[in-house]
Design a protein around this motif. Structure first.
Motif, PDB file in Angstrom:
ATOM      1  N   ALA A   1      -1.183   4.377   8.870  1.00  0.00           N
ATOM      2  CA  ALA A   1      -1.468   4.509   7.443  1.00  0.00           C
ATOM      3  C   ALA A   1      -1.685   3.355   6.787  1.00  0.00           C
ATOM      4  N   THR A   2      -1.021   2.390   6.882  1.00  0.00           N
ATOM      5  CA  THR A   2      -1.418   0.995   6.514  1.00  0.00           C
ATOM      6  C   THR A   2      -2.435   0.255   6.910  1.00  0.00           C
ATOM      7  N   THR A  48       5.809   3.073   0.268  1.00  0.00           N
ATOM      8  CA  THR A  48       5.237   1.954  -0.047  1.00  0.00           C
ATOM      9  C   THR A  48       5.779   1.153   1.066  1.00  0.00           C
ATOM     10  N   ASP A  91      -5.223   2.018   8.017  1.00  0.00           N
ATOM     11  CA  ASP A  91      -5.988   2.675   7.461  1.00  0.00           C
ATOM     12  C   ASP A  91      -6.515   2.117   6.046  1.00  0.00           C
ATOM     13  N   ALA A  92      -5.117   2.110   5.220  1.00  0.00           N
ATOM     14  CA  ALA A  92      -5.495   1.630   3.830  1.00  0.00           C
ATOM     15  C   ALA A  92      -5.997   0.344   3.535  1.00  0.00           C
ATOM     16  N   VAL A 113       1.030  -1.180  -0.035  1.00  0.00           N
ATOM     17  CA  VAL A 113      -0.107   0.081  -0.074  1.00  0.00           C
ATOM     18  C   VAL A 113       0.822   1.254  -0.168  1.00  0.00           C
ATOM     19  N   LYS A 114       0.482   2.304  -0.744  1.00  0.00           N
ATOM     20  CA  LYS A 114       1.103   3.746  -0.548  1.00  0.00           C
ATOM     21  C   LYS A 114       0.756   4.368   0.734  1.00  0.00           C
ATOM     22  N   VAL A 115       1.458   4.809   1.397  1.00  0.00           N
ATOM     23  CA  VAL A 115       1.137   5.763   2.627  1.00  0.00           C
ATOM     24  C   VAL A 115       1.901   7.152   2.591  1.00  0.00           C
TER      25      VAL A 115
END
Length: 244
Positions: free
Chosen positions: A85-86, A15, A88-89, A8-10
């Motif tokens: 953030a990960t 990444t 969340d993604a 995932v992109k944060v």
């Protein structure tokens, strides 16, 4: 058991790669490896055991490790922010969080900064900053060499990610101690015993500072989940899967 991979992109264009198994609807357990390890893959046997126990393990490659981005700098808060953030993604609202060494310190920062998102916390042989201003917790190489182990030969990580993290972990951090009471999740601290470079007294102090902490010692050295997987899983799986 098939272990799937993804990324995932944060924030900041970073990444974060991950490995996961189990039912997507099962309670998630996020796993954070130690510095200089082979990343999320170091949790594969634990991942299989957690999935078999009815959870959804998600093991991350911290920035600078495995398939995750190499960056210019490696602040400890950056590791924390990447984890949140990960989560969340991937749509992970609340999780159990398991961390080893640098990953354990990162897990403690996540639990301090977002206590409502962590339901259970496992800290495996975590580095404990000094309480005393001006007094470093450990001589640099005493902390660094056990973390490196065979990692230099194995590769797969940015050496700066480890050396810069160690430099920060050596510094006293009274704010980290002051924020420990904000961790509301039941917390299991696992010490590696006399073969580990992490002093038992520092782990005792950590547990006393936590609102709901307990200590289990498995005398297997710093990498407990790798060197004594059966004992590690026997301590951790009932803790993570107990009724809440």
């Amino acid at each position: 058991m098939i272990i799937g991979t993804g990324s995932v992109k944060v924030g900041g264009g970073v990444t974060i790669a991950y490995r996961t198994a189990g039912d997507a609807g099962a309670p998630p357990v996020v796993l954070l490896h130690g510095g200089g390890s082979r990343g999320a893959a170091s949790w594969d046997s634990v991942t299989v055991a957690l999935a078999a126990a009815g959870t959804r393990p998600v093991a991350l490659d911290l920035r600078g490790h495995g398939g995750s981005s190499r960056t210019r700098d490696y602040p400890l808060t950056g590791f924390r922010d990447d984890v949140l953030a990960t989560m969340d993604a991937l749509g992970l609202g609340t999780v159990s969080l398991v961390g080893h060494s640098l990953g354990a310190h990162t897990a403690s920062l996540v639990a301090q900064g977002a206590p409502g998102r962590v339901t259970r916390l496992v800290l495996e042989d975590p580095p404990v900053p000094s309480r005393t201003p001006g007094v470093r917790s450990l001589p640099g190489w005493t902390l660094l060499l056990p973390m490196l182990g065979t990692a230099v030969r194995r590769g797969g990580f940015d050496r700066r990610a480890l050396t810069r993290a160690v430099r920060q972990l050596r510094e006293p951090d009274p704010a980290w101690w002051a924020r420990l009471p904000s961790i509301v999740a039941p917390t299991l601290v696992i010490g590696g015993g006399p073969r580990s470079h992490v002093a038992a007294e520092s782990l005792d102090g950590l547990v006393r500072a936590l609102p709901d902490g307990r200590l289990v010692t498995i005398p297997a050295g710093h990498r407990v989940h790798s060197t004594a997987p059966a004992a590690f899983e026997a301590a951790v799986l009932p803790f993570l899967t107990a009724p809440r």
